[in-house]
Design a protein around this motif. Structure first.
Motif, PDB file in Angstrom:
ATOM      1  N   ASN A 196       3.593   2.514  18.017  1.00 51.16           N
ATOM      2  CA  ASN A 196       3.198   2.748  18.819  1.00 51.16           C
ATOM      3  C   ASN A 196       1.666   2.349  19.009  1.00 51.16           C
ATOM      4  N   MET A 197       1.088   2.453  17.824  1.00 44.03           N
ATOM      5  CA  MET A 197      -0.705   2.398  17.260  1.00 44.03           C
ATOM      6  C   MET A 197      -0.528   2.414  16.383  1.00 44.03           C
ATOM      7  N   SER A 198      -1.921   1.560  15.976  1.00 49.06           N
ATOM      8  CA  SER A 198      -2.194   1.098  14.561  1.00 49.06           C
ATOM      9  C   SER A 198      -3.431   0.890  14.558  1.00 49.06           C
ATOM     10  N   ASP A 199      -4.377   1.695  13.890  1.00 47.62           N
ATOM     11  CA  ASP A 199      -5.522   1.018  13.417  1.00 47.62           C
ATOM     12  C   ASP A 199      -5.571   0.559  12.286  1.00 47.62           C
ATOM     13  N   GLY A 200      -4.606   0.005  11.094  1.00 45.59           N
ATOM     14  CA  GLY A 200      -5.160  -0.872  10.268  1.00 45.59           C
ATOM     15  C   GLY A 200      -4.210   0.522   9.067  1.00 45.59           C
ATOM     16  N   VAL A 201      -4.501   1.578   9.285  1.00 49.87           N
ATOM     17  CA  VAL A 201      -5.117   2.767   8.263  1.00 49.87           C
ATOM     18  C   VAL A 201      -4.001   4.046   8.804  1.00 49.87           C
ATOM     19  N   ILE A 202      -4.067   4.110  10.326  1.00 47.53           N
ATOM     20  CA  ILE A 202      -3.099   5.738  10.687  1.00 47.53           C
ATOM     21  C   ILE A 202      -2.695   4.949  12.060  1.00 47.53           C
TER      22      ILE A 202
ATOM     23  N   ILE B 170      -0.352   7.377   7.446  1.00 45.85           N
ATOM     24  CA  ILE B 170      -1.456   7.062   7.212  1.00 45.85           C
ATOM     25  C   ILE B 170      -1.042   5.525   5.739  1.00 45.85           C
ATOM     26  N   SER B 171      -1.593   4.664   5.592  1.00 43.08           N
ATOM     27  CA  SER B 171      -1.455   3.282   5.036  1.00 43.08           C
ATOM     28  C   SER B 171      -2.946   3.960   3.895  1.00 43.08           C
TER      29      SER B 171
ATOM     30  N   ASP C  71       1.058  -1.452  -0.113  1.00 45.50           N
ATOM     31  CA  ASP C  71       0.022  -0.294  -0.302  1.00 45.50           C
ATOM     32  C   ASP C  71       1.113   1.580  -0.284  1.00 45.50           C
ATOM     33  N   VAL C  72       0.278   2.169  -0.508  1.00 43.59           N
ATOM     34  CA  VAL C  72       0.173   3.835  -0.774  1.00 43.59           C
ATOM     35  C   VAL C  72       1.031   4.083   0.940  1.00 43.59           C
ATOM     36  N   GLY C  73       1.760   4.893   1.626  1.00 42.06           N
ATOM     37  CA  GLY C  73       1.758   5.669   2.560  1.00 42.06           C
ATOM     38  C   GLY C  73       2.381   7.140   2.777  1.00 42.06           C
TER      39      GLY C  73
END
Length: 149
Positions: free
Chosen positions: A108-114, A136-137, A78-80
């Motif tokens: 530290n944290m990731s929700d799969g997007v941010i 962001i991904s 994915d583009v980040g």
């Protein structure tokens, strides 16, 4: 474990891949290296035989990209994009020629997007730059919406 080339985990190509080698990737961290010499991918960016320390944010971001690409299911990374950074500090103005930069990022944290990562750059075991980077991904659908494709 043997890892692929950094470009296999990142959605862009030379000369914008600034990582020479992937050392380790786990569920929560990644470690990469860059060679500050005549054969390293950073050679075109060296100024007066040194790499300016402001490259640290991009090197942290690309190491996060390696983490994302290695942990992603599917064939195309994915583009980040960098959303921002905080507490970026360097104890030096530049990274000297002939050295190897080791970049380590910790999730530290990731929700799969941010996501937010702590990054540290070291030379010979000494931390010379550090900071937190928010990224962001974007999967193909999100990228098409943002860039109106």
């Amino acid at each position: 474990m043997e890892y692929k080339n950094p470009s296999d985990y990142l959605p862009h190509a030379a000369p914008m891949v600034l990582i020479d080698k992937v050392i380790e990737v786990t569920d929560d961290s990644a470690t990469t290296q860059c060679y500050l010499n005549d054969t390293g991918v950073l050679k075109p960016f060296l100024e007066n035989n040194a790499l300016p320390s402001y490259y640290c944010v991009e090197l942290i971001a690309q190491t996060i990209g390696v983490w994302n690409g290695a942990n992603q299911v599917g064939s195309t990374p994915d583009v980040g994009m960098i959303l921002g950074s905080r507490d970026v500090k360097s104890t030096v103005n530049s990274f000297p020629f002939g050295k190897t930069l080791t970049i380590k990022v910790f999730k530290n944290m990731s929700d799969g997007v941010i996501a937010n990562f702590e990054g540290k750059l070291s030379i010979d075991g000494e931390v010379v730059s550090s900071g937190r980077v928010n990224v962001i991904s974007l999967d193909e659908d999100a990228k098409n919406k943002i860039f109106k494709r």
